[in-house]
Design a protein around this motif. Structure first.
Motif: not given
Length: 205
Positions: A102-104, A121-123, A137-140
Motif C-alpha cells: 500500500x503506497x501513498x 504486508x508481512x509474508x 489480524x493484518x500485519x504490515x
C-alpha cells in the motif's frame, strides 16, 4: 476548472447513493501503529492506537479484486491515505488484503525532500479482499523512501467499535512542515474530495 472537477465527483457520489465517489464502502478496524524516529516524516514515536478504514476503490462485491485502500488518522490530526500500488504511483488491483504493498501514491514534501510512505504486508498472511470476511489480524511493515527503509509496523484488527473521522482530508490534515507534492496534484485531490463530500447526502461506510 475547480468547479467542473468538483462537480464531476459530486455527481459520482450522488449516483452512489451518498457514498464516497471512490472507496465507497469500507470496514472500520482497530489498529496499532508503532514507529521509530526517522527524519523523513514525523511519525509519532512509540505505539499509537488508530482507527483504520479498509476499503475497495471501485466497490467490487465480495472477494473480487480491486484497488484496496487503507486510511487512518494520526494525532495532529494527520490523515494518511494509502492504496495498493506499484511503481509508487500506479494503482494496482489486489486479490487479498496482504498480496500487494500500500503506497501513498502521491508523495509528501518534508524538510525539503520528496518522500513516499508505504505499508508492506508481512509474508504468510491470507484472506480474500472481502469486507465481510476479514482475517483476525493484518500485519504490515511501514517504510519510507529515499532509499526505502523500515520505520515501524501497523497491526490491523477487525472490530465493530472503532469510530474514525466522518471524512478524511489528506490535503489539509497534515503535520507542520509537511505537504502533499506536487502542489498542482494536491489541488486536484482537494477539489475531488470536496466534490465527493458535498455529493453525499448520507455518510455510508
Amino acid at each position: 476548472m475547480r468547479e467542473r472537477f468538483a462537480s464531476a465527483f459530486r455527481a459520482v457520489a450522488r449516483a452512489r447513493g451518498g457514498a464516497r465517489a471512490f472507496h465507497p464502502r469500507g470496514r472500520w478496524c482497530a489498529g496499532t501503529l508503532t514507529a521509530t524516529f526517522d527524519p523523513a516524516l514525523p511519525l509519532p514515536e512509540g505505539a499509537t492506537e488508530v482507527a483504520v478504514r479498509l476499503s475497495k476503490g471501485a466497490g467490487t462485491p465480495g472477494g473480487l479484486p480491486d484497488v484496496l485502500g487503507m486510511a487512518f488518522q494520526l494525532p495532529g490530526p494527520w490523515d494518511v491515505l494509502l492504496s495498493t500500488s506499484s511503481a509508487r504511483v500506479v494503482p494496482r488491483p489486489a486479490r487479498t488484503w496482504s498480496s500487494a504493498r500500500y503506497g501513498s501514491v502521491t508523495p509528501f514534501r518534508s524538510n525539503g525532500r520528496v518522500v513516499w510512505l508505504a505499508a508492506v504486508p508481512e509474508p504468510g498472511q491470507t484472506g480474500a479482499a472481502d469486507l465481510d470476511a476479514m482475517p483476525d489480524a493484518l500485519r504490515f511493515g511501514l517504510e519510507v523512501s529515499g532509499p526505502w527503509r523500515p520505520v515501524g509496523t501497523l497491526v490491523v484488527r477487525p472490530c465493530t467499535e472503532a469510530v474514525g473521522p466522518p471524512a478524511f482530508d489528506p490535503v489539509h490534515n497534515l503535520p507542520a512542515g509537511v505537504e502533499l507534492a506536487p502542489a498542482a496534484l494536491a489541488r486536484l485531490r482537494d477539489w475531488a474530495y470536496r466534490g465527493s463530500r458535498s455529493g453525499r447526502g448520507a455518510l455510508i461506510e
